[in-house]
Design a protein around this motif. Structure first.
Motif, PDB file in Angstrom:
ATOM      1  N   ASP A   1      -8.984  -3.151 -22.923  1.00 44.66           N
ATOM      2  CA  ASP A   1      -9.030  -2.297 -24.115  1.00 44.66           C
ATOM      3  C   ASP A   1      -7.679  -2.172 -24.806  1.00 44.66           C
TER       4      ASP A   1
ATOM      5  N   GLY B   1      -4.602  -4.214 -26.619  1.00 44.74           N
ATOM      6  CA  GLY B   1      -4.210  -5.498 -27.172  1.00 44.74           C
ATOM      7  C   GLY B   1      -2.769  -5.509 -27.630  1.00 44.74           C
TER       8      GLY B   1
ATOM      9  N   TYR C   1     -14.363   5.040 -35.756  1.00 48.78           N
ATOM     10  CA  TYR C   1     -13.215   5.722 -36.347  1.00 48.78           C
ATOM     11  C   TYR C   1     -11.980   4.922 -35.958  1.00 48.78           C
ATOM     12  N   VAL C   2     -11.234   4.499 -36.976  1.00 49.58           N
ATOM     13  CA  VAL C   2     -10.055   3.671 -36.720  1.00 49.58           C
ATOM     14  C   VAL C   2      -8.828   4.349 -37.319  1.00 49.58           C
ATOM     15  N   ASN C   3      -7.799   4.482 -36.519  1.00 50.93           N
ATOM     16  CA  ASN C   3      -6.546   5.076 -36.990  1.00 50.93           C
ATOM     17  C   ASN C   3      -5.449   4.014 -36.930  1.00 50.93           C
ATOM     18  N   VAL C   4      -4.858   3.758 -38.092  1.00 46.45           N
ATOM     19  CA  VAL C   4      -3.810   2.750 -38.200  1.00 46.45           C
ATOM     20  C   VAL C   4      -2.482   3.449 -38.459  1.00 46.45           C
TER      21      VAL C   4
ATOM     22  N   LEU D   1     -14.381  -6.304 -40.315  1.00 45.34           N
ATOM     23  CA  LEU D   1     -14.269  -6.799 -38.939  1.00 45.34           C
ATOM     24  C   LEU D   1     -15.286  -6.118 -38.021  1.00 45.34           C
TER      25      LEU D   1
ATOM     26  N   VAL E   1      -2.742   0.756 -33.538  1.00 42.83           N
ATOM     27  CA  VAL E   1      -4.090   0.939 -34.082  1.00 42.83           C
ATOM     28  C   VAL E   1      -5.015   1.411 -32.967  1.00 42.83           C
ATOM     29  N   ASN E   2      -5.741   2.464 -33.240  1.00 48.63           N
ATOM     30  CA  ASN E   2      -6.692   2.995 -32.270  1.00 48.63           C
ATOM     31  C   ASN E   2      -8.100   2.874 -32.855  1.00 48.63           C
ATOM     32  N   VAL E   3      -8.952   2.168 -32.120  1.00 48.54           N
ATOM     33  CA  VAL E   3     -10.330   1.927 -32.560  1.00 48.54           C
ATOM     34  C   VAL E   3     -11.266   2.703 -31.642  1.00 48.54           C
ATOM     35  N   LYS E   4     -11.968   3.671 -32.200  1.00 44.57           N
ATOM     36  CA  LYS E   4     -12.924   4.431 -31.395  1.00 44.57           C
ATOM     37  C   LYS E   4     -14.334   4.023 -31.795  1.00 44.57           C
ATOM     38  N   ILE E   5     -15.101   3.605 -30.794  1.00 40.70           N
ATOM     39  CA  ILE E   5     -16.489   3.195 -31.024  1.00 40.70           C
ATOM     40  C   ILE E   5     -17.358   3.807 -29.940  1.00 40.70           C
TER      41      ILE E   5
ATOM     42  N   LYS F   1     -14.371  -7.238 -27.726  1.00 41.62           N
ATOM     43  CA  LYS F   1     -13.115  -6.474 -27.796  1.00 41.62           C
ATOM     44  C   LYS F   1     -11.951  -7.393 -28.157  1.00 41.62           C
TER      45      LYS F   1
ATOM     46  N   ILE G   1     -11.972  -8.048 -31.795  1.00 41.56           N
ATOM     47  CA  ILE G   1     -11.464  -6.917 -32.586  1.00 41.56           C
ATOM     48  C   ILE G   1      -9.937  -6.876 -32.522  1.00 41.56           C
ATOM     49  N   ILE G   2      -9.392  -7.037 -31.328  1.00 34.59           N
ATOM     50  CA  ILE G   2      -7.932  -7.034 -31.165  1.00 34.59           C
ATOM     51  C   ILE G   2      -7.306  -8.136 -32.026  1.00 34.59           C
TER      52      ILE G   2
ATOM     53  N   VAL H   1      -3.099  -2.585 -30.174  1.00 32.56           N
ATOM     54  CA  VAL H   1      -4.450  -2.154 -30.541  1.00 32.56           C
ATOM     55  C   VAL H   1      -5.086  -1.548 -29.296  1.00 32.56           C
ATOM     56  N   VAL H   2      -5.521  -0.306 -29.394  1.00 29.78           N
ATOM     57  CA  VAL H   2      -6.157   0.358 -28.253  1.00 29.78           C
ATOM     58  C   VAL H   2      -7.589   0.723 -28.627  1.00 29.78           C
ATOM     59  N   ILE H   3      -8.535   0.241 -27.818  1.00 24.72           N
ATOM     60  CA  ILE H   3      -9.955   0.502 -28.064  1.00 24.72           C
ATOM     61  C   ILE H   3     -10.446   1.604 -27.121  1.00 24.72           C
ATOM     62  N   ASP H   4     -11.070   2.609 -27.694  1.00 27.23           N
ATOM     63  CA  ASP H   4     -11.691   3.661 -26.875  1.00 27.23           C
ATOM     64  C   ASP H   4     -13.195   3.587 -27.046  1.00 27.23           C
ATOM     65  N   GLU H   5     -13.896   3.410 -25.943  1.00 27.56           N
ATOM     66  CA  GLU H   5     -15.349   3.510 -25.994  1.00 27.56           C
ATOM     67  C   GLU H   5     -15.734   4.943 -25.628  1.00 27.56           C
TER      68      GLU H   5
END
Lengths: 69, 69, 69, 69, 69, 69
Positions: C51, C53, E3-6, E28, F4-8, F18, F21-22, F42-46
């Motif tokens: 998670d 990158g 929700y994406v925070n850049v 994307l 960048v933080n991606v919350k899904i 993932k 996306i990164i 890039v940090v993904i939070d599920e």
């Protein structure tokens, strides 16, 4: 000791409205989860319209298109 | 590659104090977890007093009531 | 009343190391900005390698490529 | 289109309590700021006790010391 | 409903570039995860150089040292 | 050095998705803002469905009601 972050678009939100949001969120967490208000932080971020996107567009552009269709 | 976000109230924090916080957090993570400083990001957010709530009140109001009781 | 969020990759961080980070960040803010430790929150998020990158790749892949070049 | 993030310690919070928090925050923003509930996101993060620090200590340790003094 | 925070440093980013980032992230997530653009929020935070640290230094100082070595 | 933080919502997102996306977010920031991929995190939070609210309801309940009306 909850931490709550409220992000909203910057559109003439008054200090009184902010105080109401702070009070409301704090009361809610005290009521539902018995959280101590003195250990509840609420941080409000106002975000400029050009910095908030939805539908792949900045908010102001998103609204403009929706209102004209 | 840690990412650290420090949120504090906006109250005359100087650039030197911010630099000290950045250095201190980075050193801490290098010392405790052997994290590479070059891959450690520290982001400081200063939050206006009216946007930070505690005890169900904006910070300035919260402090005012505490100091008068 | 600072709020600090520390995001690190999930790689066998021990409870003792977490306690050291919490203590270190809190001490730093007390020393540099005179913040009250009792009103300082530190939240640690461990993020799975897939998670996180960097360089356009998940961390484990990023490291693998760097170690083989 | 508000985004609200609620961070609480992980301590047997039920799905019903979470639903109550989601409903309460959404209603609050609709009432105070006329925000559309359909465009209001609320994300709850439960944080393990060892990952939340206050007073320079992990929460469980902080509570233990306070209860014995 | 992502929700994406850049978070980026504040360095003359134009509204057009922000719009491009919002469009690109939204596309994307629609392409890779079939997320509905109308339910995808992107929030951009520009962070002052003195508030962003890397290598244990504020960004401007970090860059200055790297360029002189 | 963007973060960048991606919350899904947590719904069977694969490691390959993932990684896509990164890569996509990193490429976008390199293309639009000339950001160095090696300094882009890039940090993904599920997020579990019960922890994500929209329309004042947890996501699963929100979807259920929409599909039955």
């Amino acid at each position: 000791m909850p931490y709550v972050n409220v992000k909203i678009t910057r559109e003439d939100v008054t200090p009184d409205q902010k105080a109401e949001i702070i009070a409301g969120v704090t009361d809610l967490l005290a009521r539902v989860l018995a959280k101590d208000p003195a250990a509840t932080f609420v941080v409000i971020d106002e975000v400029a319209l050009e910095d908030w996107g939805v539908g792949g567009l900045p908010v102001h552009e998103y609204r403009r298109r929706r209102s004209t269709t």
